[in-house]
Design a protein around this motif. Structure first.
Motif, PDB file in Angstrom:
ATOM      1  N   ARG A  23      10.536  -0.714 -13.025  1.00 26.05           N
ATOM      2  CA  ARG A  23       9.254  -0.524 -12.352  1.00 26.05           C
ATOM      3  C   ARG A  23       8.423  -1.800 -12.395  1.00 26.05           C
ATOM      4  N   ILE A  24       7.756  -2.076 -11.280  1.00 19.90           N
ATOM      5  CA  ILE A  24       6.847  -3.209 -11.195  1.00 19.90           C
ATOM      6  C   ILE A  24       5.455  -2.656 -10.918  1.00 19.90           C
ATOM      7  N   PRO A  25       4.497  -2.902 -11.816  1.00 21.03           N
ATOM      8  CA  PRO A  25       3.130  -2.436 -11.568  1.00 21.03           C
ATOM      9  C   PRO A  25       2.577  -3.076 -10.294  1.00 21.03           C
ATOM     10  N   LEU A  26       1.726  -2.353  -9.587  1.00 24.47           N
ATOM     11  CA  LEU A  26       1.184  -2.858  -8.321  1.00 24.47           C
ATOM     12  C   LEU A  26       0.445  -4.178  -8.481  1.00 24.47           C
ATOM     13  N   ASN A  27      -0.204  -4.385  -9.619  1.00 24.08           N
ATOM     14  CA  ASN A  27      -0.936  -5.639  -9.803  1.00 24.08           C
ATOM     15  C   ASN A  27      -0.006  -6.843  -9.994  1.00 24.08           C
ATOM     16  N   GLU A  28       1.298  -6.607 -10.154  1.00 19.27           N
ATOM     17  CA  GLU A  28       2.282  -7.683 -10.277  1.00 19.27           C
ATOM     18  C   GLU A  28       3.189  -7.791  -9.046  1.00 19.27           C
ATOM     19  N   LEU A  29       3.109  -6.806  -8.162  1.00 22.67           N
ATOM     20  CA  LEU A  29       4.076  -6.716  -7.066  1.00 22.67           C
ATOM     21  C   LEU A  29       4.031  -7.911  -6.120  1.00 22.67           C
ATOM     22  N   GLU A  30       2.850  -8.331  -5.709  1.00 17.96           N
ATOM     23  CA  GLU A  30       2.760  -9.444  -4.760  1.00 17.96           C
ATOM     24  C   GLU A  30       3.430 -10.704  -5.313  1.00 17.96           C
ATOM     25  N   ARG A  52       0.825  -1.223   0.000  1.00 20.06           N
ATOM     26  CA  ARG A  52       0.000   0.000   0.000  1.00 20.06           C
ATOM     27  C   ARG A  52       0.853   1.265   0.000  1.00 20.06           C
ATOM     28  N   ARG A  53       2.082   1.175   0.487  1.00 19.05           N
ATOM     29  CA  ARG A  53       2.969   2.342   0.495  1.00 19.05           C
ATOM     30  C   ARG A  53       3.241   2.869  -0.911  1.00 19.05           C
ATOM     31  N   TYR A  54       3.050   2.035  -1.919  1.00 15.93           N
ATOM     32  CA  TYR A  54       3.389   2.408  -3.300  1.00 15.93           C
ATOM     33  C   TYR A  54       2.170   2.773  -4.134  1.00 15.93           C
ATOM     34  N   GLU A  55       0.980   2.794  -3.515  1.00 13.08           N
ATOM     35  CA  GLU A  55      -0.249   3.087  -4.265  1.00 13.08           C
ATOM     36  C   GLU A  55      -0.228   4.468  -4.911  1.00 13.08           C
ATOM     37  N   SER A  56       0.280   5.469  -4.219  1.00 16.67           N
ATOM     38  CA  SER A  56       0.231   6.828  -4.773  1.00 16.67           C
ATOM     39  C   SER A  56       1.097   6.974  -6.022  1.00 16.67           C
ATOM     40  N   GLN A  57       2.193   6.234  -6.103  1.00 17.00           N
ATOM     41  CA  GLN A  57       3.023   6.327  -7.309  1.00 17.00           C
ATOM     42  C   GLN A  57       2.623   5.293  -8.355  1.00 17.00           C
ATOM     43  N   GLY A  58       1.824   4.301  -7.957  1.00 15.93           N
ATOM     44  CA  GLY A  58       1.290   3.341  -8.912  1.00 15.93           C
ATOM     45  C   GLY A  58       2.206   2.206  -9.307  1.00 15.93           C
TER      46      GLY A  58
END
Length: 76
Positions: free
Chosen positions: A49-56, A35-41
């Protein structure tokens, strides 16, 4: 007692001085960390860069042995 660590895509623990006593606690910590990275996406990795939908999927919840935990963390 089992302990777990959460490893970022860059290969280091997401919380330097903390381990988790259950896989659920580790997953909860990973969710908070992401969640810490939501604002930058995205998460800025050493490999781009790793998109949030791939981060986990790029992180690892890793079981660890008591002997692998430094004394200053094990005794805190």
């Amino acid at each position: 007692m089992a302990k777990f660590d959460v490893i970022s895509p860059d290969g280091f623990s997401i919380e330097r001085d903390k381990t988790y006593t259950s896989k659920k606690q580790a997953q909860d910590a990973l969710n908070r960390w992401m969640r810490r990275y939501e604002s930058q996406g995205h998460y800025s990795s050493n490999n781009g860069r790793i998109p949030l939908n791939e981060l986990e999927s790029k992180c690892i919840i890793k079981p660890i042995n008591e002997s692998q935990i430094p004394d200053n963390i094990r005794n805190s």
